[in-house]
Scaffold this active site. Structure first.
Site, PDB file in Angstrom:
ATOM      1  N   SER A 138     -19.577  -6.378  -3.123  1.00  0.00           N
ATOM      2  CA  SER A 138     -20.467  -5.325  -3.632  1.00  0.00           C
ATOM      3  C   SER A 138     -21.183  -4.568  -2.520  1.00  0.00           C
ATOM      4  CB  SER A 138     -21.511  -5.984  -4.539  1.00  0.00           C
ATOM      5  OG  SER A 138     -22.587  -5.110  -4.764  1.00  0.00           O
ATOM      6  N   GLU A 184     -24.121  -3.914  -2.708  1.00  0.00           N
ATOM      7  CA  GLU A 184     -25.445  -4.547  -2.590  1.00  0.00           C
ATOM      8  C   GLU A 184     -25.534  -5.389  -1.315  1.00  0.00           C
ATOM      9  OE1 GLU A 184     -28.530  -4.663  -4.576  1.00  0.00           O
ATOM     10  OE2 GLU A 184     -27.577  -2.739  -4.912  1.00  0.00           O
ATOM     11  N   TYR A 236     -28.922 -11.844  -5.467  1.00  0.00           N
ATOM     12  CA  TYR A 236     -27.560 -11.417  -5.824  1.00  0.00           C
ATOM     13  C   TYR A 236     -26.799 -10.950  -4.585  1.00  0.00           C
ATOM     14  CZ  TYR A 236     -23.862  -8.295  -7.516  1.00  0.00           C
ATOM     15  OH  TYR A 236     -22.664  -7.662  -7.704  1.00  0.00           O
TER      16      TYR A 236
END
Ligand code: NDP
Ligand code: GDR
Length: 324
Positions: free
Chosen positions: A127, A129, A151
């Protein structure tokens, strides 16, 4: 017939990927967790060709059983606890599923492959992120990772574990560093769908306001249907690798609200949006914009849906669903 095992089949990407693989003639197996998962019916309805197996990313033996039953040549690990805001409040379980779950499915795949570690091609859903507090603009495969949430940290673990299995055991394991991708199937907790659902209901007079968090964050948003195509292309390469998948354009949450409200003829959305501190995050990812030059040249991939088209598609779908 090519056989694929997909974890996270009940999620947004699982459904699009299953449709894509079935259209290419694959036999598709999907892993569903829980003893009475309410999304069984959703999968059966939307992608009836998928064969469902029970299993959980935190349970190594259930993954080994799923591999033995499905005998796949491709494994797509899409399963995760994927909502960033939730991960602060549930950091431990996020680590169990989104980080250690990757180790479990990699290890199960390695054991299943036995003496031919590259017999199964493996995809890990990494990701943007992971870039978090971005160290470079735009972000590419070379950009230093600086995650900003439990996460993000869990995804960094999964990303490097995938690379490690490739380098240690010769597995054909690829990691797709995907930027935000959305669709009418997006979960209602994510900002695009939260906005498209609220705008539809406001347009129909079913609600007055929507409560939001940080409107200044910027994301590189694409269409989920395009992004699962990139996943599939990665596993068709002779050599496994890592790829950023993104549109290369970034928009703020305010711009998302502009386009979504304009779709229903509301230009001044100020009176419909309330700021609520509960939706602010302990640490924010302020800006994401991806450099997907490698995916575009090696995979011959490109996005086909613009930001405006994506937001219109989502608002239109929610309008149709909310009409009495
Ligand atoms: P969703 O949240 O829609 O789907 C997540 C899936 O993971 C669901 O099927 C869920 O099952 C499953 N899951 C959760 N916990 C477990 C578990 N313990 N064992 C097995 N499966 C589990 O995510 P998306 O479809 O949007 O994303 C797919 C993947 O891509 C995720 O890994 C996500 O982190 C990653 N990603 C997504 C991006 C995006 O913008 N959408 C961008 C970059 C990466 P259930 O329905 O039972 O909860
Ligand atoms: P993100 O997606 O955290 O980027 O993770 P999300 O849509 O939740 O947030 C995007 C940005 O919007 C801001 N925001 C709000 N977000 C939500 N959910 N609700 C609000 O009310 C709100 N107001 C403002 C957030 O602060 C944030 O900056 C998604 C997930 O799919 C991950 O699994 C995936 O890895 C990344 O995208 C890439």
């Amino acid at each position: 017939m090519t056989r694929a095992l997909v974890t996270g089949i009940t999620g947004q990407d699982g459904l699009y990927l299953a449709e894509l693989l079935l259209s290419k003639g694959y036999e598709v197996f999907g892993l569903v967790r829980g003893q009475n998962n309410p999304k069984y019916d959703l999968v059966r309805q939307q992608v009836p060709g998928v064969q469902l197996l029970t299993g959980d990313l935190t349970d190594l033996s259930s993954l080994m059983r799923a591999l033995e039953t499905s005998e796949p040549t491709e494994v797509y690990n899409l399963g995760a606890i994927s909502f960033v805001a939730y991960s602060w409040e549930n950091a431990h379980v996020t680590t169990e599923v989104t980080a250690k779950g990757v180790l479990n499915i990699l290890e199960a795949t390695r054991l299943f492959c036995g003496p031919t570690p590259d017999a199964v091609r493996f995809y890990q859903a990494s990701s943007s992120e992971m870039f978090g507090k971005v160290q470079q603009v735009p972000q590419s495969e070379q950009t230093l990772l600086w995650p900003r949430s439990p996460y993000g940290v869990a995804k960094v673990f999964g990303h490097y574990m995938t690379i490690n299995y490739r380098e240690s055991y010769g597995m054909h394991a690829s990691s797709g560093i995907l930027f935000n991708h959305e669709s009418p199937r997006r979960g209602p907790e994510f900002v695009t769908r939260k906005v498209s659902m609220a705008v539809a209901r406001i347009a129909l007079g079913l609600q007055e306001t929507v409560s939001m968090g940080n409107l200044d964050a910027r994301r590189d948003w694409g269409f989920a249907g395009d992004y699962v195509d990139a996943m599939h292309r990665m596993l068709q390469q002779p050599v496994a690798d890592d790829y950023v998948v993104s549109t290369g354009r970034t928009h703020s949450i305010r711009e998302l609200l502009d386009v979504a409200f304009a779709r229903v003829g509301i230009d001044d959305w100020g009176r419909h949006v309330e700021l609520d501190k509960r939706f602010l995050r302990p640490a924010e990812v302020d800006l994401l914009i991806g450099d997907s030059a490698k995916a575009r040249s090696v995979l011959d991939w490109q996005p086909t849906v613009s930001f405006e088209q994506l937001v219109h598609m989502m608002v239109d779908a929610d309008l149709a669903a909310a009409r009495p």
